[in-house]
Design a protein around this motif. Structure first.
Motif, PDB file in Angstrom:
ATOM      1  N   PHE A  36       0.856  -1.181   0.000  1.00  0.00           N
ATOM      2  CA  PHE A  36       0.000   0.000   0.000  1.00  0.00           C
ATOM      3  C   PHE A  36       0.899   1.240   0.000  1.00  0.00           C
ATOM      4  N   PRO A  37       0.850   2.038  -1.050  1.00  0.00           N
ATOM      5  CA  PRO A  37       1.839   3.125  -1.192  1.00  0.00           C
ATOM      6  C   PRO A  37       1.459   4.399  -0.438  1.00  0.00           C
ATOM      7  N   LEU A  38       2.474   5.162  -0.098  1.00  0.00           N
ATOM      8  CA  LEU A  38       2.268   6.491   0.483  1.00  0.00           C
ATOM      9  C   LEU A  38       2.117   7.484  -0.662  1.00  0.00           C
ATOM     10  N   GLU A  39       0.925   7.521  -1.234  1.00  0.00           N
ATOM     11  CA  GLU A  39       0.611   8.417  -2.339  1.00  0.00           C
ATOM     12  C   GLU A  39      -0.770   9.014  -2.115  1.00  0.00           C
ATOM     13  N   GLU A  40      -1.040  10.148  -2.768  1.00  0.00           N
ATOM     14  CA  GLU A  40      -2.327  10.806  -2.585  1.00  0.00           C
ATOM     15  C   GLU A  40      -3.472   9.924  -3.065  1.00  0.00           C
ATOM     16  N   ARG A  41      -3.237   9.144  -4.126  1.00  0.00           N
ATOM     17  CA  ARG A  41      -4.245   8.203  -4.630  1.00  0.00           C
ATOM     18  C   ARG A  41      -3.629   6.795  -4.597  1.00  0.00           C
ATOM     19  N   PRO A  42      -3.518   6.185  -3.427  1.00  0.00           N
ATOM     20  CA  PRO A  42      -2.768   4.930  -3.296  1.00  0.00           C
ATOM     21  C   PRO A  42      -3.400   3.743  -4.010  1.00  0.00           C
ATOM     22  N   PHE A  43      -4.716   3.793  -4.270  1.00  0.00           N
ATOM     23  CA  PHE A  43      -5.345   2.661  -4.940  1.00  0.00           C
ATOM     24  C   PHE A  43      -5.033   2.625  -6.435  1.00  0.00           C
ATOM     25  N   ALA A  44      -4.588   3.747  -6.992  1.00  0.00           N
ATOM     26  CA  ALA A  44      -4.302   3.783  -8.432  1.00  0.00           C
ATOM     27  C   ALA A  44      -3.162   2.840  -8.815  1.00  0.00           C
ATOM     28  N   PRO A  45      -1.999   2.880  -8.139  1.00  0.00           N
ATOM     29  CA  PRO A  45      -0.942   1.924  -8.512  1.00  0.00           C
ATOM     30  C   PRO A  45      -1.318   0.477  -8.217  1.00  0.00           C
ATOM     31  N   LEU A  46      -2.132   0.230  -7.196  1.00  0.00           N
ATOM     32  CA  LEU A  46      -2.598  -1.128  -6.930  1.00  0.00           C
ATOM     33  C   LEU A  46      -3.472  -1.613  -8.090  1.00  0.00           C
ATOM     34  N   ALA A  47      -4.341  -0.708  -8.571  1.00  0.00           N
ATOM     35  CA  ALA A  47      -5.200  -1.056  -9.704  1.00  0.00           C
ATOM     36  C   ALA A  47      -4.363  -1.354 -10.948  1.00  0.00           C
ATOM     37  N   ALA A  48      -3.324  -0.556 -11.169  1.00  0.00           N
ATOM     38  CA  ALA A  48      -2.460  -0.787 -12.332  1.00  0.00           C
ATOM     39  C   ALA A  48      -1.781  -2.152 -12.236  1.00  0.00           C
ATOM     40  N   ALA A  49      -1.344  -2.525 -11.027  1.00  0.00           N
ATOM     41  CA  ALA A  49      -0.692  -3.825 -10.836  1.00  0.00           C
ATOM     42  C   ALA A  49      -1.648  -4.978 -11.094  1.00  0.00           C
ATOM     43  N   LEU A  50      -2.940  -4.745 -10.835  1.00  0.00           N
ATOM     44  CA  LEU A  50      -3.946  -5.787 -11.016  1.00  0.00           C
ATOM     45  C   LEU A  50      -4.583  -5.758 -12.401  1.00  0.00           C
ATOM     46  N   GLY A  51      -4.299  -4.708 -13.174  1.00  0.00           N
ATOM     47  CA  GLY A  51      -4.927  -4.564 -14.484  1.00  0.00           C
ATOM     48  C   GLY A  51      -6.400  -4.239 -14.388  1.00  0.00           C
ATOM     49  N   ALA A 200       1.757  14.650  16.395  1.00  0.00           N
ATOM     50  CA  ALA A 200       0.471  15.095  15.848  1.00  0.00           C
ATOM     51  C   ALA A 200       0.092  14.279  14.606  1.00  0.00           C
ATOM     52  N   VAL A 201       1.072  13.985  13.752  1.00  0.00           N
ATOM     53  CA  VAL A 201       0.812  13.178  12.555  1.00  0.00           C
ATOM     54  C   VAL A 201       0.411  11.763  12.941  1.00  0.00           C
ATOM     55  N   ILE A 202       1.084  11.178  13.924  1.00  0.00           N
ATOM     56  CA  ILE A 202       0.735   9.835  14.380  1.00  0.00           C
ATOM     57  C   ILE A 202      -0.693   9.814  14.906  1.00  0.00           C
ATOM     58  N   ARG A 203      -1.044  10.787  15.725  1.00  0.00           N
ATOM     59  CA  ARG A 203      -2.409  10.843  16.268  1.00  0.00           C
ATOM     60  C   ARG A 203      -3.452  10.992  15.172  1.00  0.00           C
ATOM     61  N   ALA A 204      -3.137  11.794  14.147  1.00  0.00           N
ATOM     62  CA  ALA A 204      -4.118  12.081  13.096  1.00  0.00           C
ATOM     63  C   ALA A 204      -4.282  10.930  12.112  1.00  0.00           C
ATOM     64  N   THR A 205      -3.240  10.128  11.932  1.00  0.00           N
ATOM     65  CA  THR A 205      -3.296   9.094  10.897  1.00  0.00           C
ATOM     66  C   THR A 205      -3.594   7.705  11.446  1.00  0.00           C
ATOM     67  N   THR A 227      -2.278  17.348   1.888  1.00  0.00           N
ATOM     68  CA  THR A 227      -2.043  15.904   1.952  1.00  0.00           C
ATOM     69  C   THR A 227      -0.587  15.572   1.659  1.00  0.00           C
ATOM     70  N   ASP A 228       0.039  16.343   0.777  1.00  0.00           N
ATOM     71  CA  ASP A 228       1.447  16.083   0.459  1.00  0.00           C
ATOM     72  C   ASP A 228       2.328  16.221   1.695  1.00  0.00           C
ATOM     73  N   GLU A 229       1.986  17.151   2.599  1.00  0.00           N
ATOM     74  CA  GLU A 229       2.776  17.327   3.820  1.00  0.00           C
ATOM     75  C   GLU A 229       2.604  16.132   4.768  1.00  0.00           C
ATOM     76  N   VAL A 230       1.391  15.609   4.845  1.00  0.00           N
ATOM     77  CA  VAL A 230       1.156  14.425   5.675  1.00  0.00           C
ATOM     78  C   VAL A 230       1.955  13.248   5.134  1.00  0.00           C
ATOM     79  N   LEU A 231       1.908  13.040   3.814  1.00  0.00           N
ATOM     80  CA  LEU A 231       2.624  11.926   3.213  1.00  0.00           C
ATOM     81  C   LEU A 231       4.129  12.068   3.392  1.00  0.00           C
ATOM     82  N   ALA A 232       4.641  13.294   3.291  1.00  0.00           N
ATOM     83  CA  ALA A 232       6.077  13.517   3.508  1.00  0.00           C
ATOM     84  C   ALA A 232       6.457  13.186   4.952  1.00  0.00           C
ATOM     85  N   SER A 233       5.582  13.525   5.896  1.00  0.00           N
ATOM     86  CA  SER A 233       5.854  13.233   7.303  1.00  0.00           C
ATOM     87  C   SER A 233       5.817  11.731   7.565  1.00  0.00           C
ATOM     88  N   LEU A 234       4.853  11.034   6.974  1.00  0.00           N
ATOM     89  CA  LEU A 234       4.792   9.578   7.125  1.00  0.00           C
ATOM     90  C   LEU A 234       6.017   8.917   6.498  1.00  0.00           C
TER      91      LEU A 234
END
Length: 359
Positions: A36-51, A200-205, A227-234
């Protein structure tokens, strides 16, 4: 070789029966558990992998959540890297009414797993306490022993960690689960420095995430940032070892894994560093630790095997024995699951419990 066999209770389990899954479902579950990727739309690369389309994958993930095959999709933080102290505990409680002791122990917010096992030490649980706990781990266990009426508690902290990987291999056969993959180096997570922002990021996510196109947006809104800042922190927390990964956690029985066997091994001290990585390399082994021994407990290495049946767990552990040459072992099967949750970190529940019970 000693063998300890559980006598599982026959009971009705709501949502307990395995659900038939297609090959595509199994592949999706493997990806959700490990990729499961740290991306804004994480299901998109999973969908690509599954076709498949992103919408299809999100819809199917939502179905797997509704059917209680997936327990939750969540960040998985490293307890010890966050500064928490944790350990496995084996307790002797009233064998006629173990649920009474389990209920008391489960009230502690740091108890994440609690199982009844077929042994003189019949209640096995994991517990964590906060970095600034007034009672500390030992003091907390003293209170729990008193409140639960436990006749004895044996502390089994991790001395060396060889593996912790809680995902279930959904596509492999029994032979695949019982085959070694690659040896791993032992690792001993140390607390990492955490800023107020990190906390704060741990509590929020932490906690369950939605099956939706942009699941990290909710945490970003809580924090008032992009969202990009949250993903960078994670990503930063992951690089520093505080975040293991974001992943789906499954209901084992619903996913078809009805058995878990805790294999404990009598390994000479001088062979632990040689044998531990070999045991951890098996795909069917999710956890592998070195723990202390006692005069009446000679087992130094603990391995957790997950299988679709008791026989599959036995096959995995037998393969481990063949690979390592370690024959003195015991297997403890769980007969009742009293608690299984993801820990929440940096919350007030710990302080409130200590104020209530710690005197």
């Amino acid at each position: 070789m000693a063998r300890l066999r559980a006598r599982p209770k026959v009971r009705s389990r709501k949502y307990g029966a395995a659900v038939p899954l297609s090959a595509e479902d199994r592949r999706l579950l493997n990806l959700l558990q490990g990729s499961f990727p740290l991306e804004e739309r994480p299901f998109a690369p999973l969908a690509a992998a599954l076709g498949r389309s992103e919408e299809d994958v999100i819809d199917r993930t939502a179905w797997l959540l509704r059917k209680r095959i997936i327990r939750e999709i969540t960040p998985i933080f490293d307890t010890r890297a966050l500064g928490y102290r944790s350990m496995l505990v084996a307790a002797k409680v009233d064998p006629e009414h173990p649920h009474r002791a389990a209920r008391v122990i489960n009230e502690h917010p740091g108890v994440s797993h609690n199982y009844l096992r077929d042994h003189e030490f019949n209640l096995w649980f994991t517990i964590a306490v906060e970095p600034d706990s007034a009672l500390g781990l030992e003091g907390t266990l003293d209170v729990l022993a008193r409140l639960s009426g436990a006749r004895s508690m044996r502390m089994l902290p991790t001395l060396r960690l060889f593996k912790i990987r809680m995902d279930l291999e959904m596509e492999a056969t029994t032979d695949g689960l019982a085959a070694p993959v690659e040896a791993v180096e032992p690792r001993d997570p140390e607390p990492v420095p955490l800023s107020d922002w990190d906390i704060a990021v741990i509590r929020a996510t932490q906690g369950p995430m939605e099956a939706c196109p942009r699941p990290f947006d909710r945490a970003a809104a809580r924090l008032g940032v992009g969202t990009d800042e949250v993903l960078a922190s994670l990503a930063s927390l992951r690089e520093r070892g505080a975040l293991r990964r974001v992943a789906a956690i499954l209901y084992h029985r619903r996913a078809g894994f009805s058995a878990n066997g805790m294999g404990v091994w009598k390994v000479p001290e001088e062979r632990v560093l040689e044998v531990g990585p070999k045991m951890a390399a098996f795909r069917g082994i999710s956890h592998c630790y070195q723990r202390p021994t006692y005069p009446d407990w000679p087992y130094s290495l603990f391995t957790m095997a997950h299988g679709r049946s008791k026989e599959e767990c036995d096959a995995i552990l037998a393969a481990v024995a063949r690979e390592t040459g370690i024959e003195e072992r015991a297997t403890l099967y769980s007969s009742t699951e009293f608690k299984k949750v993801r820990l929440l970190y940096f919350v007030d529940d710990y302080r409130r419990w200590e104020e209530r019970y710690g005197g």
